[in-house]
Design a protein around this motif. Structure first.
Motif, short mmCIF file in Angstrom:
data_model
loop_
_atom_site.label_atom_id
_atom_site.label_comp_id
_atom_site.label_asym_id
_atom_site.label_seq_id
_atom_site.Cartn_x
_atom_site.Cartn_y
_atom_site.Cartn_z
N GLY A 37 0.82 -1.21 0.00
CA GLY A 37 0.00 0.00 0.00
C GLY A 37 0.85 1.26 0.00
O GLY A 37 0.54 2.23 -0.72
N ALA A 38 1.93 1.28 0.78
CA ALA A 38 2.82 2.44 0.81
C ALA A 38 3.46 2.66 -0.55
O ALA A 38 3.60 3.80 -1.02
CB ALA A 38 3.89 2.24 1.88
N ARG A 39 3.86 1.58 -1.19
CA ARG A 39 4.47 1.69 -2.52
C ARG A 39 3.47 2.26 -3.53
O ARG A 39 3.80 3.13 -4.34
CB ARG A 39 4.94 0.31 -3.01
CG ARG A 39 5.67 0.37 -4.35
CD ARG A 39 5.94 -1.00 -4.93
NE ARG A 39 6.85 -0.90 -6.07
CZ ARG A 39 6.49 -0.48 -7.27
NH1 ARG A 39 5.25 -0.12 -7.51
NH2 ARG A 39 7.40 -0.41 -8.24
N LEU A 40 2.23 1.78 -3.48
CA LEU A 40 1.22 2.22 -4.43
C LEU A 40 0.79 3.67 -4.17
O LEU A 40 0.45 4.39 -5.11
CB LEU A 40 0.01 1.28 -4.38
CG LEU A 40 0.30 -0.16 -4.83
CD1 LEU A 40 -0.89 -1.06 -4.56
CD2 LEU A 40 0.67 -0.19 -6.31
N ARG A 41 0.83 4.10 -2.93
CA ARG A 41 0.51 5.50 -2.63
C ARG A 41 1.63 6.42 -3.10
O ARG A 41 1.37 7.53 -3.59
CB ARG A 41 0.27 5.69 -1.13
CG ARG A 41 -1.05 5.11 -0.64
CD ARG A 41 -1.36 5.57 0.78
NE ARG A 41 -0.34 5.12 1.75
CZ ARG A 41 -0.36 3.97 2.39
NH1 ARG A 41 -1.35 3.11 2.18
NH2 ARG A 41 0.59 3.65 3.25
N THR A 171 -6.04 -0.74 2.47
CA THR A 171 -4.73 -0.22 2.92
C THR A 171 -4.21 0.83 1.96
O THR A 171 -3.70 1.88 2.37
CB THR A 171 -3.73 -1.37 3.04
OG1 THR A 171 -4.27 -2.37 3.93
CG2 THR A 171 -2.40 -0.89 3.58
N TRP A 172 -4.32 0.56 0.68
CA TRP A 172 -3.89 1.51 -0.35
C TRP A 172 -4.64 2.82 -0.22
O TRP A 172 -4.05 3.90 -0.21
CB TRP A 172 -4.12 0.87 -1.71
CG TRP A 172 -3.69 1.64 -2.92
CD1 TRP A 172 -3.14 2.90 -2.97
CD2 TRP A 172 -3.77 1.20 -4.28
NE1 TRP A 172 -2.89 3.27 -4.26
CE2 TRP A 172 -3.26 2.25 -5.08
CE3 TRP A 172 -4.23 0.03 -4.88
CZ2 TRP A 172 -3.22 2.15 -6.48
CZ3 TRP A 172 -4.18 -0.07 -6.25
CH2 TRP A 172 -3.68 0.98 -7.05
N LYS A 173 -5.94 2.75 -0.05
CA LYS A 173 -6.77 3.95 0.07
C LYS A 173 -6.63 4.62 1.43
O LYS A 173 -6.86 5.82 1.57
CB LYS A 173 -8.23 3.58 -0.18
CG LYS A 173 -9.19 4.76 -0.21
CD LYS A 173 -10.62 4.30 -0.49
CE LYS A 173 -11.57 5.47 -0.52
NZ LYS A 173 -12.98 5.04 -0.78
#
Length: 346
Positions: A37-41, A171-173
């Motif tokens: 999720g941190a990577r995608l954000r 988690t991503w959102k």
């Protein structure tokens, strides 16, 4: 050959086990999903591509509606044959490529995942067998943690695919609402497990064909149910969107034609229930499963559930009913004819 009792089949036991497997998955995958999720954000993908077959492809349908409604990112389904058969290069720079598989062994799926990585996509594998070629081809592996699944008909691995997708999306959102709803799913499953779905068994024992309807976040549930009707019960079933069924297929629905309708409590609910009423007025045999048990529901779920999580509860109850229906129709749901647990498509 004698048939087992309904509660003695692998299909029943593995569907029952899904609630515990999801609770375990959410706990054990927390760090891996947070890192993803941190990577995608920090580096949002331009678009998302899913790739899967069978029940896993139904999970990919769910992923499309989930990612597009929760994150607003266009999500499309890729055909594994594009890489394995046609050997056509794809332009996937900056994409998130999500491959979903129970076994992680299908050669065409592995081939497409490798091609996606070579084309510049970040490949995420949602896989039950982490020591598999698909996992080895991925940048990020999110284990399904469904445990060993012996029944040919996938149940807990499908439900664990949906929970993993929800975990990633929440988690991503950074959505506490969705995260809390997801963590409440095992309890919701426990409350709903003993709901009376015997009308489905009674109404469909002698059926030959039926439609299964869902819409939006519920379309994947309809697809999964239609597959299970075919493979486990020997009943021909076709899945349609509750909107798409109006574009031609509804012409077949008349007196006594069976229709199973899944719905969730979101903006699609009124329209989906309206289609169910219309078919009932034609004399069709209509069975409805919807959270909150609105009027006209014959397959109760006992209470409302977050619309993105509702399909997990609904499908688990469907698995139990399909298991009983298969036995009533003289089929062993664990041993469908001509099928194997792992299908390795080239």
């Amino acid at each position: 050959m004698s048939l087992p009792q309904p509660e003695d089949t692998l299909m029943f036991r593995e569907a029952q086990e899904a609630a515990d497997r999801i609770a375990d998955q959410l706990q054990r995958n927390a760090a891996a999903v947070e890192a993803l999720g941190a990577r995608l954000r920090s580096a949002p993908p331009r678009f998302i591509v899913t790739c899967a077959r069978g029940s896993s492809d139904h999970a990919a349908t769910f992923a499309k509606y989930l990612f597009e409604t929760e994150l607003g990112i266009t999500t499309a389904s890729a055909s594994p044959s594009v890489s394995s058969v046609y050997e056509a290069a794809q332009r996937l720079e900056g994409a998130l490529f999500v491959a979903i598989s129970q076994s992680g062994k299908s050669p065409d799926l592995v081939s497409h995942a490798r091609a996606a990585a070579a084309a510049g996509a970040h490949v995420v594998a949602l896989v039950n067998q982490v020591e598999s070629p698909l996992a080895a081809a991925a940048h990020t592996v999110i284990p399904l943690l469904a445990g060993i699944e012996r029944s040919v008909a996938a149940t807990k691995s499908y439900l664990c695919s949906l929970s993993a997708l929800l975990h990633i999306a929440a988690t991503w959102k950074g959505s506490d609402t969705l995260a809390q709803a997801l963590h409440a799913v095992p309890s919701a499953m426990a409350r709903a497990w003993n709901a009376d779905w015997s009308p489905l068994v009674e109404q469909l024992t002698g059926a030959r064909n039926l439609f299964v309807l869902g819409r939006g976040l519920g379309l994947a549930a309809a697809q999964e149910a239609a597959l299970k009707f075919k493979e486990a019960t020997g009943l021909h079933a076709e899945a349609f969107s509750a909107a798409e069924v109006r574009h031609g297929p509804m012409a077949l629905v008349g007196a006594d034609f069976p229709v199973l309708v899944f719905a969730q409590n979101d903006a699609t609910l009124p329209g989906t229930l309206a289609v169910a009423r219309e078919f009932r007025e034609r004399g069709a045999t209509v069975l409805v499963a919807a959270p909150g048990d609105p009027p006209g529901t014959h397959l109760p779920l006992g209470g409302d559930v977050h619309p993105a999580c509702a399909p997990l509860v609904t499908v688990r109850n469907f698995y139990r009913a399909a298991n009983a229906l298969a036995l009533r129709r003289g089929h062993n749901p664990d041993l469908p004819p001509h099928l194997n647990k792992v299908t390795e498509t080239v």
